[in-house]
Design a protein around this motif. Structure first.
Motif, short mmCIF file in Angstrom:
data_model
loop_
_atom_site.label_atom_id
_atom_site.label_comp_id
_atom_site.label_asym_id
_atom_site.label_seq_id
_atom_site.Cartn_x
_atom_site.Cartn_y
_atom_site.Cartn_z
N UNK A 50 0.87 -0.99 -0.16
CA UNK A 50 0.09 -0.38 0.25
C UNK A 50 0.62 1.45 0.19
N UNK A 51 2.09 1.33 0.53
CA UNK A 51 2.83 2.44 0.19
C UNK A 51 3.60 2.21 -0.42
N UNK A 52 4.16 3.03 -0.94
CA UNK A 52 5.32 3.11 -2.18
C UNK A 52 6.94 3.23 -1.92
N UNK A 53 7.08 2.06 -1.75
CA UNK A 53 8.62 2.35 -0.66
C UNK A 53 9.79 1.50 -2.20
N UNK A 54 9.94 1.81 -2.90
CA UNK A 54 10.25 1.35 -4.57
C UNK A 54 9.90 1.70 -5.41
N UNK A 55 9.85 3.06 -5.51
CA UNK A 55 9.24 4.06 -7.10
C UNK A 55 9.52 3.79 -8.05
N UNK A 56 10.96 3.67 -8.20
CA UNK A 56 11.79 3.56 -9.09
C UNK A 56 10.64 1.88 -9.94
N UNK A 57 10.64 0.66 -8.77
CA UNK A 57 10.23 -0.38 -9.30
C UNK A 57 8.81 0.10 -9.88
N UNK A 58 7.86 0.30 -9.28
CA UNK A 58 6.59 1.00 -9.43
C UNK A 58 6.38 1.27 -10.91
N UNK A 59 7.49 2.90 -10.98
CA UNK A 59 7.44 2.83 -12.55
C UNK A 59 7.60 2.01 -13.80
N UNK A 60 9.00 1.33 -13.52
CA UNK A 60 9.13 0.09 -14.43
C UNK A 60 7.51 -0.49 -14.68
N UNK A 61 7.03 -1.19 -13.39
CA UNK A 61 6.07 -1.50 -13.83
C UNK A 61 4.60 -0.71 -14.93
N UNK A 62 4.04 0.59 -14.14
CA UNK A 62 3.74 1.51 -14.52
C UNK A 62 4.03 0.99 -16.23
N UNK A 63 6.02 1.61 -16.55
CA UNK A 63 6.17 1.46 -17.60
C UNK A 63 5.88 1.08 -18.57
#
Length: 72
Positions: A34-47
């Motif tokens: 629920x919290x965004x503790x790895x923004x780079x990984x989240x952006x990789x998934x989103x991309x």
């Protein structure tokens, strides 16, 4: 996409399918806490989800898993 993210996507899809059946949908947020503790990984998934495959916000877990497996 890094291997750890691919594995996380496959595991999450398998759990959702086992719990709710083969027609269950999910978004890329399902792969994160629920919290965004790895923004780079989240952006990789989103991309991967939005730009690479142009998926809708919610997609069938079976389809997502198949896309990931096709990239291995």
């Amino acid at each position: 996409m890094r291997d750890s993210l691919k594995q996380k996507i496959i595991e999450t899809c398998d759990k959702k399918i086992a719990a709710k059946g083969p027609t269950v949908g999910l978004s890329f947020y399902a792969f994160f806490a629920n919290r965004n503790d790895d923004p780079a990984l989240l952006m990789e998934a989103a991309t991967w989800w939005i730009q690479t495959h142009r998926l809708d916000h919610f997609e069938k877990a079976n389809r997502v898993k198949a896309l990931v497996l096709a990239e291995k």
